[in-house]
Design a protein around this motif. Sequence first.
Motif, PDB file in Angstrom:
ATOM      1  N   ALA A 220      -1.854  -5.009  -1.592  1.00 12.32           N
ATOM      2  CA  ALA A 220      -1.637  -4.925  -0.148  1.00 12.32           C
ATOM      3  C   ALA A 220      -0.427  -5.741   0.272  1.00 12.32           C
ATOM      4  O   ALA A 220       0.400  -5.284   1.083  1.00 12.32           O
ATOM      5  N   TYR A 221      -0.290  -6.934  -0.282  1.00 10.09           N
ATOM      6  CA  TYR A 221       0.873  -7.761   0.067  1.00 10.09           C
ATOM      7  C   TYR A 221       2.161  -7.128  -0.436  1.00 10.09           C
ATOM      8  O   TYR A 221       3.183  -7.128   0.269  1.00 10.09           O
ATOM      9  N   ALA A 222       2.121  -6.575  -1.641  1.00  9.01           N
ATOM     10  CA  ALA A 222       3.327  -5.943  -2.189  1.00  9.01           C
ATOM     11  C   ALA A 222       3.719  -4.713  -1.371  1.00  9.01           C
ATOM     12  O   ALA A 222       4.901  -4.524  -1.035  1.00  9.01           O
ATOM     13  N   ALA A 223       2.750  -3.881  -1.031  1.00 13.02           N
ATOM     14  CA  ALA A 223       3.040  -2.671  -0.262  1.00 13.02           C
ATOM     15  C   ALA A 223       3.483  -3.013   1.153  1.00 13.02           C
ATOM     16  O   ALA A 223       4.377  -2.366   1.710  1.00 13.02           O
ATOM     17  N   ALA A 224       2.861  -4.030   1.758  1.00 13.22           N
ATOM     18  CA  ALA A 224       3.241  -4.426   3.117  1.00 13.22           C
ATOM     19  C   ALA A 224       4.660  -4.984   3.152  1.00 13.22           C
ATOM     20  O   ALA A 224       5.416  -4.718   4.095  1.00 13.22           O
ATOM     21  N   ASP A 225       5.024  -5.763   2.143  1.00 14.15           N
ATOM     22  CA  ASP A 225       6.397  -6.269   2.071  1.00 14.15           C
ATOM     23  C   ASP A 225       7.404  -5.133   2.006  1.00 14.15           C
ATOM     24  O   ASP A 225       8.518  -5.238   2.540  1.00 14.15           O
ATOM     25  N   LYS A 226       7.020  -4.051   1.362  1.00 12.18           N
ATOM     26  CA  LYS A 226       7.937  -2.919   1.183  1.00 12.18           C
ATOM     27  C   LYS A 226       7.950  -1.983   2.384  1.00 12.18           C
ATOM     28  O   LYS A 226       9.015  -1.497   2.784  1.00 12.18           O
ATOM     29  N   ASP A 227       6.782  -1.742   2.987  1.00 15.66           N
ATOM     30  CA  ASP A 227       6.666  -0.690   4.003  1.00 15.66           C
ATOM     31  C   ASP A 227       6.519  -1.199   5.433  1.00 15.66           C
ATOM     32  O   ASP A 227       6.864  -0.481   6.378  1.00 15.66           O
ATOM     33  N   LEU A 228       5.997  -2.401   5.617  1.00 13.97           N
ATOM     34  CA  LEU A 228       5.691  -2.896   6.967  1.00 13.97           C
ATOM     35  C   LEU A 228       6.513  -4.116   7.338  1.00 13.97           C
ATOM     36  O   LEU A 228       6.155  -4.865   8.255  1.00 13.97           O
ATOM     37  N   ASN A 229       7.599  -4.338   6.655  1.00 11.50           N
ATOM     38  CA  ASN A 229       8.416  -5.522   6.896  1.00 11.50           C
ATOM     39  C   ASN A 229       9.843  -5.077   7.168  1.00 11.50           C
ATOM     40  O   ASN A 229      10.563  -4.694   6.255  1.00 11.50           O
ATOM     41  N   GLY A 230      10.237  -5.079   8.424  1.00 12.46           N
ATOM     42  CA  GLY A 230      11.572  -4.597   8.753  1.00 12.46           C
ATOM     43  C   GLY A 230      11.971  -4.971  10.156  1.00 12.46           C
ATOM     44  O   GLY A 230      11.326  -5.796  10.818  1.00 12.46           O
ATOM     45  N   PRO A 231      13.051  -4.363  10.664  1.00  9.72           N
ATOM     46  CA  PRO A 231      13.535  -4.702  12.013  1.00  9.72           C
ATOM     47  C   PRO A 231      12.560  -4.333  13.122  1.00  9.72           C
ATOM     48  O   PRO A 231      12.613  -4.909  14.206  1.00  9.72           O
ATOM     49  N   LYS A 232      11.676  -3.371  12.857  1.00 13.10           N
ATOM     50  CA  LYS A 232      10.736  -2.950  13.902  1.00 13.10           C
ATOM     51  C   LYS A 232       9.297  -3.339  13.605  1.00 13.10           C
ATOM     52  O   LYS A 232       8.436  -3.211  14.476  1.00 13.10           O
ATOM     53  N   LEU A 233       9.006  -3.790  12.386  1.00 11.56           N
ATOM     54  CA  LEU A 233       7.619  -4.015  11.987  1.00 11.56           C
ATOM     55  C   LEU A 233       7.437  -5.352  11.283  1.00 11.56           C
ATOM     56  O   LEU A 233       8.334  -5.845  10.597  1.00 11.56           O
ATOM     57  N   GLU A 234       6.264  -5.912  11.461  1.00 13.87           N
ATOM     58  CA  GLU A 234       5.776  -7.033  10.652  1.00 13.87           C
ATOM     59  C   GLU A 234       4.284  -6.820  10.451  1.00 13.87           C
ATOM     60  O   GLU A 234       3.680  -5.963  11.094  1.00 13.87           O
ATOM     61  N   TYR A 235       3.691  -7.573   9.552  1.00 17.46           N
ATOM     62  CA  TYR A 235       2.288  -7.307   9.219  1.00 17.46           C
ATOM     63  C   TYR A 235       1.469  -8.579   9.160  1.00 17.46           C
ATOM     64  O   TYR A 235       1.998  -9.680   9.024  1.00 17.46           O
ATOM     65  N   VAL A 236       0.158  -8.382   9.292  1.00 18.02           N
ATOM     66  CA  VAL A 236      -0.826  -9.452   9.114  1.00 18.02           C
ATOM     67  C   VAL A 236      -1.941  -8.900   8.244  1.00 18.02           C
ATOM     68  O   VAL A 236      -2.500  -7.848   8.535  1.00 18.02           O
ATOM     69  N   ILE A 237      -2.267  -9.611   7.153  1.00 24.18           N
ATOM     70  CA  ILE A 237      -3.345  -9.191   6.254  1.00 24.18           C
ATOM     71  C   ILE A 237      -4.433 -10.251   6.279  1.00 24.18           C
ATOM     72  O   ILE A 237      -4.151 -11.433   6.146  1.00 24.18           O
ATOM     73  N   GLY A 238      -5.681  -9.835   6.452  1.00 22.18           N
ATOM     74  CA  GLY A 238      -6.733 -10.836   6.424  1.00 22.18           C
ATOM     75  C   GLY A 238      -8.026 -10.441   7.087  1.00 22.18           C
ATOM     76  O   GLY A 238      -8.901 -11.276   7.267  1.00 22.18           O
TER      77      GLY A 238
END
Length: 254
Positions: A220-238
């Motif tokens: 989940a952390y690896a996929a989120a870093d790749k897909d949900l981390n950018g100029p328009k998106l950030e993520y929270v896992i937990g």
Amino acid sequence: LIPGLYLVMKGRLARRVAKQKSTRVDSVTEAIVRTMVKERWAHVAVFAVVLVAFIWSITVVSKLQFSQDNTYAIHNALTRSWRNNKIYQMEMHIREHFGGVYPLVVLAKTKGDALVNADLDVLRGIDRFEHDMKQIPGVAGTLGLPDFLKVMNRLMYGDKPEALTLPSSERGVAEYVFMYEDGEPGVFDAVISSDHQTAAIDILVRDTSKETVSRVMAGAYAAADKDLNGPKLEYVIGGGSVAIASAFNNSIGK
């Protein structure tokens, strides 16, 4: 009171011991204790045994895996009585039909003026994240806003399997969201926040064993870093029981 009781019991115990006959077990135990207390070689032997055991434990304990499988946490693993437990049977029934029981919740948060249900780039990032998570062994499925939109797109194109994709324009996204709500705001409350800037992605996991939880969380952390981390998106896992199991495993490991 306590010293008085001691004096009374001491006298009674002394008389009781005086009446008892010494047995072979008593003699052997006395010989062992006397040797360990008085003989220097016995001191050295005991210290050596303890030292060897201590050194061995240092090499072994660091490799032990500490975890708890929540699937069986409420059941008796010693007598295996969980197999007839109604809660366990319910969990297995759900897993049989849906492939997974335990959720991991990931939040995709937009930055700036971007809205989850109005920005195609944001939705594509969430969709890629869901696709990557489905490739991880132990993940039974995912659910997020893109899934609703893809189903609607397929229906609008004659239920063709190849149309199970996100609409090609942001206007199409808006139309599908409008049709889904059909005059009833709040239809998407389970997957979008009220300000439309946070999306919840539910990941259904088959079990909460140590191996599965570690693999899914790392993925989940690896996929989120790749897909949900950018100029328009950030993520929270937990969120969800899988994340709780991961935190619990880390805590009891320490």
